[in-house]
Scaffold this active site. Structure first.
Site, mmCIF file in Angstrom:
data_model
loop_
_atom_site.group_PDB
_atom_site.id
_atom_site.type_symbol
_atom_site.label_atom_id
_atom_site.label_comp_id
_atom_site.label_asym_id
_atom_site.label_seq_id
_atom_site.Cartn_x
_atom_site.Cartn_y
_atom_site.Cartn_z
ATOM 1 N N GLY A 52 87.427 59.711 25.753
ATOM 2 C CA GLY A 52 86.569 59.546 26.920
ATOM 3 C C GLY A 52 85.249 59.029 26.401
ATOM 4 O O GLY A 52 85.210 58.355 25.374
ATOM 5 N N CYS A 84 89.486 60.143 19.193
ATOM 6 C CA CYS A 84 88.485 59.140 19.576
ATOM 7 C C CYS A 84 87.121 59.775 19.868
ATOM 8 O O CYS A 84 86.424 60.166 18.940
ATOM 9 C CB CYS A 84 88.997 58.297 20.737
ATOM 10 S SG CYS A 84 88.030 56.820 21.046
ATOM 11 N N ARG A 104 80.335 54.857 16.027
ATOM 12 C CA ARG A 104 80.823 54.654 17.394
ATOM 13 C C ARG A 104 81.066 53.171 17.669
ATOM 14 O O ARG A 104 80.411 52.307 17.107
ATOM 15 C CB ARG A 104 79.805 55.189 18.409
ATOM 16 C CG ARG A 104 79.623 56.696 18.330
ATOM 17 C CD ARG A 104 78.753 57.165 19.479
ATOM 18 N NE ARG A 104 79.310 56.720 20.745
ATOM 19 C CZ ARG A 104 78.610 56.591 21.867
ATOM 20 N NH1 ARG A 104 77.330 56.842 21.882
ATOM 21 N NH2 ARG A 104 79.183 56.188 22.970
ATOM 22 N N HIS A 167 94.501 57.119 19.751
ATOM 23 C CA HIS A 167 94.930 58.007 20.838
ATOM 24 C C HIS A 167 96.431 58.259 20.817
ATOM 25 O O HIS A 167 97.181 57.559 21.505
ATOM 26 C CB HIS A 167 94.601 57.357 22.185
ATOM 27 C CG HIS A 167 93.156 57.190 22.456
ATOM 28 N ND1 HIS A 167 92.355 58.211 22.909
ATOM 29 C CD2 HIS A 167 92.350 56.114 22.347
ATOM 30 C CE1 HIS A 167 91.126 57.772 23.073
ATOM 31 N NE2 HIS A 167 91.083 56.503 22.736
ATOM 32 N N GLU A 169 97.873 60.447 22.369
ATOM 33 C CA GLU A 169 98.230 60.887 23.733
ATOM 34 C C GLU A 169 98.530 59.713 24.670
ATOM 35 O O GLU A 169 99.049 59.915 25.760
ATOM 36 C CB GLU A 169 97.123 61.781 24.308
ATOM 37 C CG GLU A 169 95.862 61.083 24.791
ATOM 38 C CD GLU A 169 94.888 60.689 23.671
ATOM 39 O OE1 GLU A 169 95.266 60.773 22.476
ATOM 40 O OE2 GLU A 169 93.761 60.287 24.005
#
Lengths: 189, 290
Positions: A52, A84, A104, A167, A169
């Site tokens: 996110g 992340c 980042r 990720h 997921e």
């Protein structure tokens, strides 16, 4: 029982992953949710910090008074898995529980997002999705590097803390989540 | 499905549970980021001012957008006119994170939307109902938002559009498979998109609420109606205390189903934007681009 920080981002995707693995999970949106999770005592526990926006999650953790309790739990040995933005949250400039400095948006804006199949220690090749992803720019001596790509650290472990710049997921491959449950949560008991 | 489409849908997944705020200056962008916005929409004039000013409204100056890209680390979105693929090409050239092919600007084409599959950069589009949403997805949109009625501070149209989409989704979910072919014809969309909705009970992309959100309660209402996040345009920087209101709306989206927290964060927010009622509007932006 895994708590998923559900302040913002792709927390539902983690929940679906855990559901596939038959692992129970709870969403943490506020301090009351966190306190009831902490009071559970009869099973191995873990925490997932999802993808996110890390600035959004930091802001909400502060405003909802979750920052200190979560930090203390991780320092106290609660196994944690950050993907992340979750990786960024554990670095020096944020929760500061891992001896890493994240860079980042390390691959640029959305046009720099990409997908690869790549090796991670202990699992072999897995699909990796990078969305405006960070990488680990610096890691201390206690940090075990689990994967590098293009000369940069994209997955690492320190004690019971696991982080990936990508990720898992977002894919259908459940192996990283399984690894976290088996080797970070259950062996931690 | 193409790799790029999946990556672009994935970025929208990362924005879920968040608030995307309209900003017109780097200063406002920094306020939005500090308040917890998960992305900002860079534009020269917010919808309320576009509405007030009238005339033709176009893509923003790329220099102004770049200024905002430099000011923040969160994703930066920008709007182009419906059907104006040259504006979209320019936004792609400055590496915008998401393009909003938006009815808020004056449409450039009254028949064709942009062929969004030709772009690497992702697109979000507005929709009033399921047919519009699926047609935009078929054209390559990787995120959908309700149209609502921008620049009014009146939530009624966003509610109407979200309820319409959700009830159509529920209807399709409950159908027999052989009935889906007729639905695809009626909605003027490919069968596989209708089949996806039937099997999953949701759109194949993330769906946000937009157009008329002015208070934390508005944001909570839209989340409870099924939105996965919220766009706030004029509602923040047209209000008395933008910083505080922005923070409150961010928290309201996270704890949308917790009235106790919503009550606390709705206190002392100062003036909300004045707003215009639906019946007082002369220009219905939601009627642009079907």
């Amino acid at each position: 029982m895994i708590a998923i920080l559900a302040l913002q981002g792709a927390f539902a995707e983690h929940q679906q992953m855990l559901c596939r693995l038959g692992e129970e999970s709870v969403l943490i949106r506020n301090l009351a949710d966190w306190n009831s999770f902490i009071s559970i005592s009869d099973c191995p526990k873990g925490l997932i910090l999802p993808g996110g926006e890390s600035t959004t999650m930091m802001r909400l953790m502060k405003d909802l008074e979750l920052l200190q309790p979560i930090r203390e739990a991780i320092v106290g040995g609660l196994p944690v898995f950050g993907t992340c933005a979750g990786l960024i949250l554990l670095d020096h400039d944020h929760l500061n529980t891992m001896d890493i400095i994240a860079k980042r948006n390390a691959y640029g804006r959305q046009l720099g997002s990409f997908e690869i199949s790549h090796d991670i220690k202990g699992l072999g090749a897995i699909p990796m999705t990078f969305i405006r992803a960070p990488y680990i720019a610096e890691a201390g001596p206690n940090v075990e590097v689990l994967s590098t790509y293009d000369g940069r650290i994209i997955a690492a472990r320190q004690g019971q803390q696991l982080v990936t710049a990508f990720h898992p997921e977002l894919t259908t491959d459940t192996r990283v989540h399984e690894l976290f449950i088996k080797e970070y949560m259950i062996s931690a008991k | 499905m193409e790799n790029r489409t999946i990556l672009n849908r994935n970025l929208a997944q990362m924005l879920k549970g968040g608030v995307i705020m309209d900003v017109t200056t780097p200063e406002q962008a920094r306020i939005a980021e500090a308040a917890g916005a998960c992305a900002v929409m860079a534009l020269e004039r917010i919808p309320a001012d576009i509405r007030a000013a009238g005339g033709v409204s176009r893509m923003s100056d790329p220099k102004m957008i770049r200024g905002i890209q430099e000011a923040v680390t969160i994703p930066v979105m920008a709007k182009c006119r419906i059907g104006h693929f040259a504006e979209a090409q320019i936004l792609e050239a400055i590496e915008i994170d998401y393009i909003d092919e938006s009815e808020v600007l004056s449409p450039a084409d009254d028949i064709y939307h942009i062929d969004k599959r030709q772009f690497k950069v992702p697109f979000v589009c507005g929709a009033k109902d399921l047919g519009e949403a699926l047609r935009r997805i078929n054209e390559g949109a990787t995120m959908i938002r309700t149209k609502g009625e921008p620049g009014t501070g009146d939530i009624i149209q966003a509610v109407r559009h979200m309820r319409m989409m959700q009830s159509e989704i529920r209807r399709i979910k409950g159908m027999e498979k052989d009935e889906l072919y007729e639905v695809a014809k009626q909605l003027r969309v490919p069968f596989d998109l209708v089949e996806y909705v039937h099997e999953n009970g949701k759109l194949p992309v993330v769906n946000f609420a937009a157009g008329g959100v002015a208070t934390p309660a508005d944001a909570a209402l839209m989340m409870q109606l099924g939105a996965e996040g919220v766009f706030v345009g004029s509602g923040i920087f047209k209000s008395g205390n933008p910083e505080k209101r922005a923070q409150a709306i961010v928290k309201a989206v996270t704890n949308y189903d917790n009235p106790k927290i919503l009550a606390e964060l709705s206190e002392d927010l100062g003036e909300a934007m004045v707003g215009i009622n639906e019946s007082e509007i002369q220009l219905l932006m939601a009627e642009r681009g079907k």
